[in-house]
Design a protein around this motif. Sequence first.
Motif, PDB file in Angstrom:
ATOM      1  N   PHE A   2       0.848  -1.190   0.000  1.00  0.00           N
ATOM      2  CA  PHE A   2       0.000   0.000   0.000  1.00  0.00           C
ATOM      3  C   PHE A   2       0.885   1.241   0.000  1.00  0.00           C
ATOM      4  N   LYS A   3       0.277   2.357  -0.356  1.00  0.00           N
ATOM      5  CA  LYS A   3       1.003   3.622  -0.500  1.00  0.00           C
ATOM      6  C   LYS A   3       1.056   4.357   0.832  1.00  0.00           C
ATOM      7  N   ALA A   4       2.215   4.958   1.135  1.00  0.00           N
ATOM      8  CA  ALA A   4       2.378   5.710   2.382  1.00  0.00           C
ATOM      9  C   ALA A   4       3.401   6.822   2.186  1.00  0.00           C
ATOM     10  N   LEU A   5       3.217   7.902   2.940  1.00  0.00           N
ATOM     11  CA  LEU A   5       4.228   8.959   3.004  1.00  0.00           C
ATOM     12  C   LEU A   5       5.180   8.586   4.136  1.00  0.00           C
ATOM     13  N   ALA A  16      10.850  13.415   3.108  1.00  0.00           N
ATOM     14  CA  ALA A  16       9.486  12.914   2.966  1.00  0.00           C
ATOM     15  C   ALA A  16       9.329  12.314   1.577  1.00  0.00           C
ATOM     16  N   GLU A  17       8.940  11.046   1.515  1.00  0.00           N
ATOM     17  CA  GLU A  17       8.868  10.345   0.236  1.00  0.00           C
ATOM     18  C   GLU A  17       7.680   9.384   0.249  1.00  0.00           C
ATOM     19  N   ILE A  18       6.926   9.350  -0.865  1.00  0.00           N
ATOM     20  CA  ILE A  18       5.834   8.388  -0.992  1.00  0.00           C
ATOM     21  C   ILE A  18       6.408   7.057  -1.463  1.00  0.00           C
ATOM     22  N   ARG A  19       6.092   6.007  -0.709  1.00  0.00           N
ATOM     23  CA  ARG A  19       6.613   4.677  -1.034  1.00  0.00           C
ATOM     24  C   ARG A  19       5.488   3.648  -0.985  1.00  0.00           C
ATOM     25  N   GLN A  20       5.769   2.476  -1.625  1.00  0.00           N
ATOM     26  CA  GLN A  20       4.913   1.309  -1.474  1.00  0.00           C
ATOM     27  C   GLN A  20       5.448   0.485  -0.294  1.00  0.00           C
ATOM     28  N   ILE A  21       4.559   0.199   0.664  1.00  0.00           N
ATOM     29  CA  ILE A  21       4.963  -0.454   1.909  1.00  0.00           C
ATOM     30  C   ILE A  21       4.221  -1.773   2.055  1.00  0.00           C
ATOM     31  N   ASP A  22       4.898  -2.792   2.575  1.00  0.00           N
ATOM     32  CA  ASP A  22       4.258  -4.066   2.858  1.00  0.00           C
ATOM     33  C   ASP A  22       3.520  -3.994   4.186  1.00  0.00           C
ATOM     34  N   GLU A  23       2.326  -4.574   4.219  1.00  0.00           N
ATOM     35  CA  GLU A  23       1.485  -4.544   5.423  1.00  0.00           C
ATOM     36  C   GLU A  23       2.203  -5.096   6.655  1.00  0.00           C
ATOM     37  N   SER A  24       3.130  -6.027   6.441  1.00  0.00           N
ATOM     38  CA  SER A  24       3.837  -6.644   7.567  1.00  0.00           C
ATOM     39  C   SER A  24       4.707  -5.649   8.328  1.00  0.00           C
ATOM     40  N   LEU A  26       3.732  -2.672   9.284  1.00  0.00           N
ATOM     41  CA  LEU A  26       2.936  -1.830  10.169  1.00  0.00           C
ATOM     42  C   LEU A  26       3.214  -2.168  11.628  1.00  0.00           C
ATOM     43  N   PRO A  27       3.194  -1.184  12.519  1.00  0.00           N
ATOM     44  CA  PRO A  27       3.433  -1.441  13.937  1.00  0.00           C
ATOM     45  C   PRO A  27       2.297  -2.241  14.566  1.00  0.00           C
ATOM     46  N   GLU A  28       2.494  -2.665  15.807  1.00  0.00           N
ATOM     47  CA  GLU A  28       1.505  -3.487  16.489  1.00  0.00           C
ATOM     48  C   GLU A  28       0.239  -2.698  16.812  1.00  0.00           C
ATOM     49  N   GLY A  29      -0.856  -3.421  16.911  1.00  0.00           N
ATOM     50  CA  GLY A  29      -2.140  -2.843  17.265  1.00  0.00           C
ATOM     51  C   GLY A  29      -3.236  -3.858  17.027  1.00  0.00           C
ATOM     52  N   GLU A  30      -4.370  -3.664  17.682  1.00  0.00           N
ATOM     53  CA  GLU A  30      -5.449  -4.646  17.581  1.00  0.00           C
ATOM     54  C   GLU A  30      -6.330  -4.465  16.353  1.00  0.00           C
ATOM     55  N   VAL A  31      -6.263  -3.275  15.729  1.00  0.00           N
ATOM     56  CA  VAL A  31      -7.212  -2.967  14.659  1.00  0.00           C
ATOM     57  C   VAL A  31      -6.458  -2.522  13.394  1.00  0.00           C
ATOM     58  N   LEU A  32      -6.721  -3.233  12.286  1.00  0.00           N
ATOM     59  CA  LEU A  32      -6.169  -2.855  10.984  1.00  0.00           C
ATOM     60  C   LEU A  32      -7.235  -2.067  10.236  1.00  0.00           C
ATOM     61  N   ILE A  33      -6.841  -0.904   9.707  1.00  0.00           N
ATOM     62  CA  ILE A  33      -7.795   0.039   9.122  1.00  0.00           C
ATOM     63  C   ILE A  33      -7.408   0.377   7.692  1.00  0.00           C
ATOM     64  N   ALA A  34      -8.418   0.405   6.807  1.00  0.00           N
ATOM     65  CA  ALA A  34      -8.247   0.983   5.471  1.00  0.00           C
ATOM     66  C   ALA A  34      -8.538   2.470   5.603  1.00  0.00           C
ATOM     67  N   GLU A 101      -2.372   4.380   3.127  1.00  0.00           N
ATOM     68  CA  GLU A 101      -3.637   3.727   2.771  1.00  0.00           C
ATOM     69  C   GLU A 101      -4.084   2.716   3.809  1.00  0.00           C
ATOM     70  N   LYS A 102      -3.168   2.310   4.699  1.00  0.00           N
ATOM     71  CA  LYS A 102      -3.530   1.407   5.792  1.00  0.00           C
ATOM     72  C   LYS A 102      -2.853   1.864   7.083  1.00  0.00           C
ATOM     73  N   ALA A 103      -3.472   1.518   8.209  1.00  0.00           N
ATOM     74  CA  ALA A 103      -2.888   1.804   9.520  1.00  0.00           C
ATOM     75  C   ALA A 103      -3.289   0.689  10.480  1.00  0.00           C
ATOM     76  N   ARG A 104      -2.393   0.370  11.398  1.00  0.00           N
ATOM     77  CA  ARG A 104      -2.718  -0.584  12.462  1.00  0.00           C
ATOM     78  C   ARG A 104      -2.588   0.150  13.790  1.00  0.00           C
ATOM     79  N   LEU A 105      -3.668   0.152  14.581  1.00  0.00           N
ATOM     80  CA  LEU A 105      -3.734   0.999  15.771  1.00  0.00           C
ATOM     81  C   LEU A 105      -4.303   0.237  16.966  1.00  0.00           C
ATOM     82  N   LYS A 106      -4.051   0.780  18.142  1.00  0.00           N
ATOM     83  CA  LYS A 106      -4.650   0.232  19.351  1.00  0.00           C
ATOM     84  C   LYS A 106      -6.127   0.603  19.408  1.00  0.00           C
TER      85      LYS A 106
END
Length: 326
Positions: A2-5, A16-24, A26-34, A101-106
């Motif tokens: 997914f795309k991320a700054l 600051a650079e826009i990159r394609q990032i692998d979901e793996s 993402l930092p720890e958290g109970e909820v994955l969000i689009a 485009e994605k975030a993993r949060l508490k």
Amino acid sequence: MFKALILDQQDKKTTAEIRQIDESLLPEGEVLIAVDYSSLNYKDGLAITGKGRIVRQFPMVPGIDLAGSVIESTDSRYQAGDNVVLTGWGVGEGHWGGMAEKARLKADWLVPQPQGISSKQTMMVGTAGLTAMLCVQALVDAGVKPESGEILVTGASGGVGSAAVTLLAQLGYKVAAVTGRAQENGPLLKTLGAQSIIERSEFEQPARALEKQLWAGAVDTVGSKVLAKVLAQMDYNGAVAACGLAGGFDLPTTVMPFILRGVKLLGVDSVACPYQKRVDAWDRLVELLPQSFYQQACREVGLEQAAECAEAITLGQVTGRTVIKL
């Protein structure tokens, strides 16, 4: 993917650079969000440009706000498909934030998207609007009523200030708006509900210990000399809700306003605001903000424009709210 700054550091300078990032990653958290939308706040501007010591570790995805839908959750409070909102909690500073485009949060950091408002509109409100609502509520709780007198809002053309002007006007207060670009921003601020516009330069001269009593209440987003001037001009038993430091974190004042006029200085924090207080504030925002606020005081950009807008907001060149579409 997914795309991320992504913010990083090279030779002690922030990139600051826009990159394609692998979901793996993402930092720890109970909820994955689009993520549907993020927003640009002054703190985001400082983080992206490197002008402020905001980011606590690199690499970092900035964005202290986000709104989107749950992809998956290990917390029973949130299910796949639920719409949620995040503001504060150090996200975008020490935990990857909303400009992706994605975030993993508490789960504890989230609130359900309020009824009667879209995900885009929640980011038009964002941390700025939430903070403004908390400031207005602090003045109400301090006993400042519409009939008490005029309310001053500093940094009125910014995100917090423009929302505060709107909320106060909706509640029937007479509002004076302070801005550094009175000629340019005055018409919009009057449309939002300000009855008078004051040039910021009038508040940048050193304050006397006490000055003429002018304001029943105030919302200050600037700090430093401006806040000192505001305190010196408060009515007897007046109250100031202070929430920002765009002009500096110092406060060159005296105890005179407090001990001779009973002025109350109310600190307002939205970063670690408790859950129920957040939910109540969001409900009140939905109730009070007119549809015209979203049309007049907000604009939308893509992630590609985020860095350019970040530079502009640190230079005081952004009026109202900027939402970032993911």
